[in-house]
Write a protein that holds these residues in place. Structure first.
Motif, PDB file in Angstrom:
ATOM      1  N   MET A 601       0.838  -1.206   0.000  1.00 21.42           N
ATOM      2  CA  MET A 601       0.000   0.000   0.000  1.00 21.42           C
ATOM      3  C   MET A 601       0.867   1.247   0.000  1.00 21.42           C
ATOM      4  N   GLN A 602       2.051   1.106   0.609  1.00 19.90           N
ATOM      5  CA  GLN A 602       2.929   2.272   0.758  1.00 19.90           C
ATOM      6  C   GLN A 602       3.690   2.529  -0.538  1.00 19.90           C
ATOM      7  N   THR A 603       2.966   3.012  -1.520  1.00 19.62           N
ATOM      8  CA  THR A 603       3.625   3.191  -2.822  1.00 19.62           C
ATOM      9  C   THR A 603       4.327   4.538  -2.952  1.00 19.62           C
ATOM     10  N   GLY A 604       3.920   5.482  -2.086  1.00 17.62           N
ATOM     11  CA  GLY A 604       4.476   6.825  -2.216  1.00 17.62           C
ATOM     12  C   GLY A 604       3.703   7.669  -3.243  1.00 17.62           C
ATOM     13  N   ASN A 605       2.702   7.042  -3.844  1.00 16.24           N
ATOM     14  CA  ASN A 605       1.907   7.743  -4.864  1.00 16.24           C
ATOM     15  C   ASN A 605       0.676   8.359  -4.196  1.00 16.24           C
ATOM     16  N   LEU A 606       0.528   9.686  -4.310  1.00 12.86           N
ATOM     17  CA  LEU A 606      -0.507  10.398  -3.585  1.00 12.86           C
ATOM     18  C   LEU A 606      -1.919   9.972  -3.971  1.00 12.86           C
ATOM     19  N   SER A 607      -2.128   9.754  -5.297  1.00 16.70           N
ATOM     20  CA  SER A 607      -3.482   9.394  -5.727  1.00 16.70           C
ATOM     21  C   SER A 607      -3.863   8.015  -5.212  1.00 16.70           C
ATOM     22  N   TYR A 609      -2.907   6.816  -2.325  1.00 19.67           N
ATOM     23  CA  TYR A 609      -3.276   7.056  -0.932  1.00 19.67           C
ATOM     24  C   TYR A 609      -4.685   7.603  -0.824  1.00 19.67           C
ATOM     25  N   LEU A 610      -5.038   8.508  -1.756  1.00 17.44           N
ATOM     26  CA  LEU A 610      -6.380   9.075  -1.746  1.00 17.44           C
ATOM     27  C   LEU A 610      -7.435   7.999  -1.955  1.00 17.44           C
ATOM     28  N   ASN A 611      -7.124   7.080  -2.887  1.00 21.33           N
ATOM     29  CA  ASN A 611      -8.047   5.965  -3.108  1.00 21.33           C
ATOM     30  C   ASN A 611      -8.285   5.185  -1.825  1.00 21.33           C
ATOM     31  N   TRP A 612      -7.175   4.840  -1.144  1.00 18.46           N
ATOM     32  CA  TRP A 612      -7.296   4.075   0.104  1.00 18.46           C
ATOM     33  C   TRP A 612      -8.120   4.846   1.113  1.00 18.46           C
TER      34      TRP A 612
END
Lengths: 631, 508
Positions: A601-607, A609-612
């Protein structure tokens, strides 16, 4: 007198430690001599104590120190010389002294000569602790001590490898030693439970306290205690179904068989029943069971001796059978007769075994009586000794066995237990037969050993002289029956035959005698001239059954030993590794994997994180709605 | 020496830190000297211990975090005294017999550090101090297995660490809850055990708290089914690691039950007698069977430890003095005997670099002294009277018989199954012909090895014949604890079950 108790008890321990000092050095004759001397000192002390007790009637009781003392449990090291224990002390120390001297000759060429004496003396010490202790826990020390010494001595020639059961029915000395130890341990658990019952119901393990409490105890408690103690006795005295170790114990050096597996240790069970007679005499069901089992074993063991070809095993079966007689007497309440037979048996059985040792020595370790014959010429003294001992065993008057065994058979009649009586009479006939089958096959008839290139020779003179006291006692011990009776009833309940039995005594004695003599005659007819083997008998069902000991060792192996090993293996490889441990590792793996999975989950990609976050918010909302609806 | 307990705890670690500057060649000698001094100090403690008194002695107390009631609070009573003496003894003997060549200095320092944690656990009277030493003891053991162990050492050491650590965390939660309860009742925080003893929880709380402590202790003991870390740890650990692990570290678990669970939760303890007895009996019989199936000598001893710990657990829950005193004595006895057995396995491993029994056979002929020492320890292990092994086992069984005859008979099979696997080890390794030609050249025990075993053999026989000097102080403290528990118990079942002999005596 107190000092004599200590000398009698500790002289064998000193002997054991002394010999132990030289255990790893080469053979030294003086080790054997010193040991024998110390044992003799022990014998003299016991005899003096015996004389003292017989003349004054006073016991000698010593308490050395505390052993275990926790809360209300107090166990001291206490020793008592009373009528019963002093009888045992004299018998044990006498036979031991003779066996020690005998061993100087017999173990002459053994490189572990010194070690042997150390073990042998340690055994005597344990046996004396067993008989002299004034409490059940002390008895248990001796009980386990003789077990260990027996283990050490059966496995004395530990270097011999395991072989198949067909080649050697006991597999190997070390196998036989372990079998003896483990089987005894099974019974010892029973014994321990007996101790626990006694402690929690009387608050003590001292004989005098326990016995004085008996009137206050519930019958059920007494029965349980008696049964548990008797299970212990069954192990040491090798009663069915715990009997197989005794014949396998013949793997030990012959002096050991004479001392431990005939004269002393195996009688410990009988001793226990005699010692605890206040318990057994108020538990008639258990006592009757003891008598019945004893009679059964007497018969059962004698039947196996009928066909056996191994010199020592025949005597071992005979020991089993005689132990059965002793239990029969003790179970029927004739404790003093059981003790008397115990003593008489110790003398003639030790003599018989030592004689067998001479034969073995002469035959270079050969034990098959089918390969002997005609040894009378070379070994006249041994022939005389063994003949005498066999006559005593067969119960021919006026030898010792006649007086003691006859009394047991008479007791069975007196108690009205006619089935037991009949079985004991038949067994007496079988006893006479197998004893003389053995004597005749060994000493008379054709000299079969010549085929095998063996040159037999008589034992050393000093050994033969050392055996003479046993021979004398085997002859005369019976005459002391009345004296022994008046001596022992100071402590043991007297047993008197009823008027009716008294009248029939002569007839009863005659029946036994006729049966015994016919046994001897039958043996003479069949075997004195030489060995004639019949294929038909040897292939017969009964013969097969007897020679294989009713297949009991094989049954034990198939039903107990093997399954135990297999289940153990299964427990380890399947249960412990595959289930218990795999579960633990599984949980660990699950945590690791789920951590590893959610790490993505910790991809560093902001979008992302928003999905999660949106998903999470929705889930929370759903839970909130759902719970308010349900609530 | 009023600070004797602090000296006992911290002397090894101070000496250990100084050990870093000791020259590498003399590290071993240095370590042995320190361990010897420590051992003498513990003997001094025993000599000056008042064995007629059941209460805590040599107590030291000073606050660490006053507001939270965390204090440096240590003391010794009959229950912990001999565990301390045994710890210092086994560390000394283990260090003397050590044959490790690599990184010897690190090993010495680690062992001294470990000694501090072990002594600390047994002396702590404050839960936080206890917990601190308890967890800290994992670190040196992790290092010993991980650095000097066999091929699977990393797996084994991590398993050991994580497994026991998880258990301890649950125990910590329990501790915090007890402290909080104390706070909510009295208004002050305290982690002092003596304060905690005074707390009376109702049955429900007792039960859950008991479980929380149980998890921590049970994994350490190790109780079935939490035992599988043990064979790996032993299998991979160097000899010295196994000796300390079996002799001392496992005892921390059983000691925890006696120190925490029984006096704090008497009703829950009585309630849990049956489940614990059943687990104990499974430990006794099942692991004895597993031990019998092993091919590796060291694994047999490892599994036999679990089996013997079953006896100890059973005794603790006998709720009478025979059982609990017997249990504590059995802790000492198992410490000495299993330590010695692991050392004996080490002796043969050093010579042949194998522990698989099929490679041996007939060793008694080649190494008679070795066979003799092994034989004596074997007999002690199977509980032969007049050896140290009998006293504890006998007392435990006689004590538990009062609770349940049937379960005692089942547990008593330990004398049978124990004999089966031990005698089988002895037969496979020492009896029979020498099957392996190379073994014919093996040397018997050398002087160093002999001198490490002689004290152990002497103790095995001494305490087998005359256990009184040890039993009496233990018994005093145990009886005091039992009468306290009986007093404190709230349910009638517990009051009935707990047998306090001393109280009865005083009443007369």
């Amino acid at each position: 007198m107190e000092n004599l108790v200590y000398i009698a008890l500790f002289a064998p321990l000193v002997s054991s430690l002394f010999a132990g000092l030289f255990a790893m050095s080469p053979r030294k004759t003086f080790v054997g001599v010193v040991s024998s001397l110390l044992l003799f000192i022990s014998f003299i002390s016991s005899a003096v104590l015996g004389y003292h007790i017989a003349t004054t009637g006073a016991n000698v009781h010593v308490t050395m120190m505390d052993w275990i003392s926790v809360a209300d449990l107090h166990i001291p090291f206490g020793f008592i010389a009373d009528h019963v224990s002093v009888t045992m002390m004299v018998v044990v120390s006498l036979v031991s002294t003779i066996v020690h001297i005998y061993s100087i000759g017999y173990m002459d060429h053994d490189k572990s000569f010194n070690r042997f004496f150390s073990y042998l003396s340690a055994f005597v010490f344990s046996m004396l602790v067993l008989v002299m202790s004034d409490n059940f826990a002390g008895l248990f020390i001796g009980w386990e001590g003789v077990g260990v010494c027996s283990w050490l001595l059966i496995g004395f020639w530990y270097h011999k490898p395991d072989v198949s059961r067909e080649e050697n029915p006991s597999i190997s000395p070390s196998w036989a030693a372990n079998e003896a130890f483990i089987m005894n341990r099974i019974a010892d658990l029973g014994m321990l439970v007996g101790l626990f019952i006694i402690f929690w119901s009387t608050g003590s393990l001292q004989y005098d306290v326990v016995f004085s409490q008996i009137p206050n105890l519930a019958p059920a408690v007494l029965t349980a205690a008696a049964m548990a103690l008797f299970i212990g006795a069954m192990g040491k005295s090798a009663q069915f179904p715990l009997h197989t170790w005794l014949t396998d114990a013949m793997e030990g050096p012959t002096p050991v068989s004479a001392l431990i597996h005939a004269a002393t240790m195996v009688t410990a069970g009988v001793f226990l029943v005699i010692r605890a007679n206040p318990i057994f005499s108020v538990t008639p069901e258990v006592s009757y069971f003891i008598a019945a089992l004893g009679t059964f074993v007497a018969f059962f063991a004698a039947s196996m001796a009928l066909v056996n070809r191994d010199l020592k095993r025949i005597i071992a079966f005979s020991t089993l059978s005689q132990l059965g007689y002793m239990f029969a007497a003790a179970g029927l309440g004739a404790y003093w007769i059981a003790l008397f037979h115990l003593a008489a048996h110790a003398f003639f059985k030790a003599l018989l075994f030592l004689g067998a040792g001479n034969v073995m020595h002469a035959m270079h370790g050969e034990l098959d009586i089918f390969k002997m014959g005609g040894l009378k010429k070379q070994m006249r003294w041994t022939y005389a000794y063994m003949g005498l001992a066999s006559l005593a065993l067969a119960g021919i008057p006026p030898l010792a066995g006649f007086f003691s065994k006859d009394a047991i058979i008479e007791t069975a009649f007196n108690e009205g237990t006619l089935i037991l009586w009949a079985m004991l009479v038949i067994t007496a006939g079988m006893t006479a037969f197998y004893s003389f089958r053995q004597v005749f096959l060994t000493f008379l008839g054709d000299e079969r050993y010549k085929e095998f290139g063996i040159h037999p020779h008589e034992m050393y003179g000093f050994v033969l002289i050392a055996m003479s006291p046993l021979a004398i006692l085997a002859v005369i011990a019976g005459f002391f029956r009345d004296w022994f009776n008046s001596f022992i009833i100071h402590l043991l309940p007297n047993y008197e035959m009823s008027e009716n039995t008294h009248h029939l005594a002569l007839i009863l004695g005659a029946i036994v005698l006729v049966v015994a003599v016919s046994g001897i005659i039958l043996a003479y007819k069949k075997y004195a001239k030489g060995l004639k083997r019949s294929e038909k008998t040897e292939n017969g069902l009964i013969y097969k059954l007897l020679i294989n000991q009713y297949y009991i060792p094989k049954i034990y192996e198939a039903l107990i030993t093997k399954p135990y090993a297999e289940i153990s293996k299964l427990m380890w490889t399947k249960v412990d590794m595959r289930i218990v441990d795999a579960t633990v590792d599984g949980i660990a793996k699950f945590i690791y994997k789920s951590g590893d999975g959610s790490r993505k989950m910790q991809t560093g990609n902001l979008s992302n994180y928003l999905n999660w976050m949106a998903g999470g918010a929705l889930a929370l909302l759903f839970i909130a709605v759902a719970s308010s609806v349900i609530g | 020496m009023s600070f004797i307990l602090s000296i006992l705890i911290f002397f090894p670690v101070v000496a250990g830190i100084l050990g870093f500057i000791v020259e590498k060649g003399s590290a071993r000698v240095y370590g042995i000297s320190i361990a010897a001094i420590e051992f003498i100090l513990s003997l001094w403690l025993w000599m000056n211990f008042d064995s007629t008194s059941a209460s805590m002695q040599f107590v030291e107390f000073f606050p660490i975090v006053k507001d939270f009631g965390i204090n440096y609070y240590v003391g010794v009573d009959g229950i912990s005294l001999f565990l301390v003496v045994m710890t210092t003894l086994m560390t000394l003997i283990g260090m003397t017999s050590m044959t490790i060549k690599t990184e010897i200095k690190n090993m010495v320092v680690t062992l001294l550090f470990l000694e501090m944690t072990m002594v600390g656990v047994f002396l702590a009277l404050d839960a936080i101090v206890f917990y601190f030493f308890w967890e800290l003891s994992l670190v040196p053991m992790l290092y010993i297995i991980g650095a000097w162990g066999g091929p699977l050492r990393v797996y084994a050491s991590i398993k050991f660490f994580l497994y026991t650590f998880t258990g301890s965390l649950i125990m910590l939660v329990g501790m915090l809850f007890v402290a909080y309860s104390f706070y909510s009742i009295t208004g002050v925080w305290s982690f002092a055990l003596t304060d905690w003893y005074a707390l009376k929880f109702d049955l429900n709380y007792q039960f859950w708290l008991f479980l929380a402590f149980f998890v921590g202790f049970a994994i350490k003991v190790p109780m079935f089914p939490f035992h599988t870390w043990l064979p790996y740890a032993h299998g991979q650990a160097p000899t010295i690691g196994s000796v300390i692990l079996a002799a001392v570290l496992l005892k921390m678990g059983t000691y925890g039950f006696v120190r925490f669970s029984l006096p704090m939760f008497p009703d829950a303890s009585v309630m849990m007698i049956l489940p614990i007895a059943i687990i104990s009996i499974i430990m006794i019989i099942y692991t004895a069977m597993v031990a019998y199936a092993q091919e590796d000598m060291k694994q047999v001893i490892a599994y036999s430890s679990v089996s013997h710990m079953g006896i100890i657990m059973l005794g603790i829950f006998a709720m009478n003095s025979q059982g609990i005193t017997g249990s504590i004595f059995q802790m000492l006895s198992h410490g000495i005997v299993s330590g010695a057995l692991f050392m004996l396995v080490g002796v043969i491993y050093d010579r042949t670099h194998t522990k698989i029994m099929s490679n041996f056979g007939g060793l008694a002929t080649i190494m008679p002294k070795y066979a003799l020492v092994f034989g004596i320890m074997l007999m002690a292990s199977v509980g032969l009277p007049l050896t140290i092994g009998f006293v504890g086992e006998f007392l435990v069984l006689i004590g538990f018989y009062k609770v349940s005859p049937i379960l005692t008979i089942l547990a008593g099979t330990s004398i049978i199954v124990g004999a089966i696997y031990m005698l089988s080890v002895y037969k496979k390794s020492f009896f029979g012909e020498v099957t392996n030609e190379e073994n014919k050249k093996l040397k018997d025990l050398n002087a160093k090895e002999l001198w490490s075993f002689i004290p152990l053999v002497a103790i095995v026989i001494w305490l087998g014949i005359y256990p009184k000097p040890v039993l009496t102080p233990i018994d005093n403290s145990v009886q005091a604890m039992l009468s306290f528990m009986k007093e404190k118990a709230i349910t009638p079942e517990a009051k009935n079950m707990i047998i306090a002999t001393q109280a009865a005596k005083e009443a007369k």
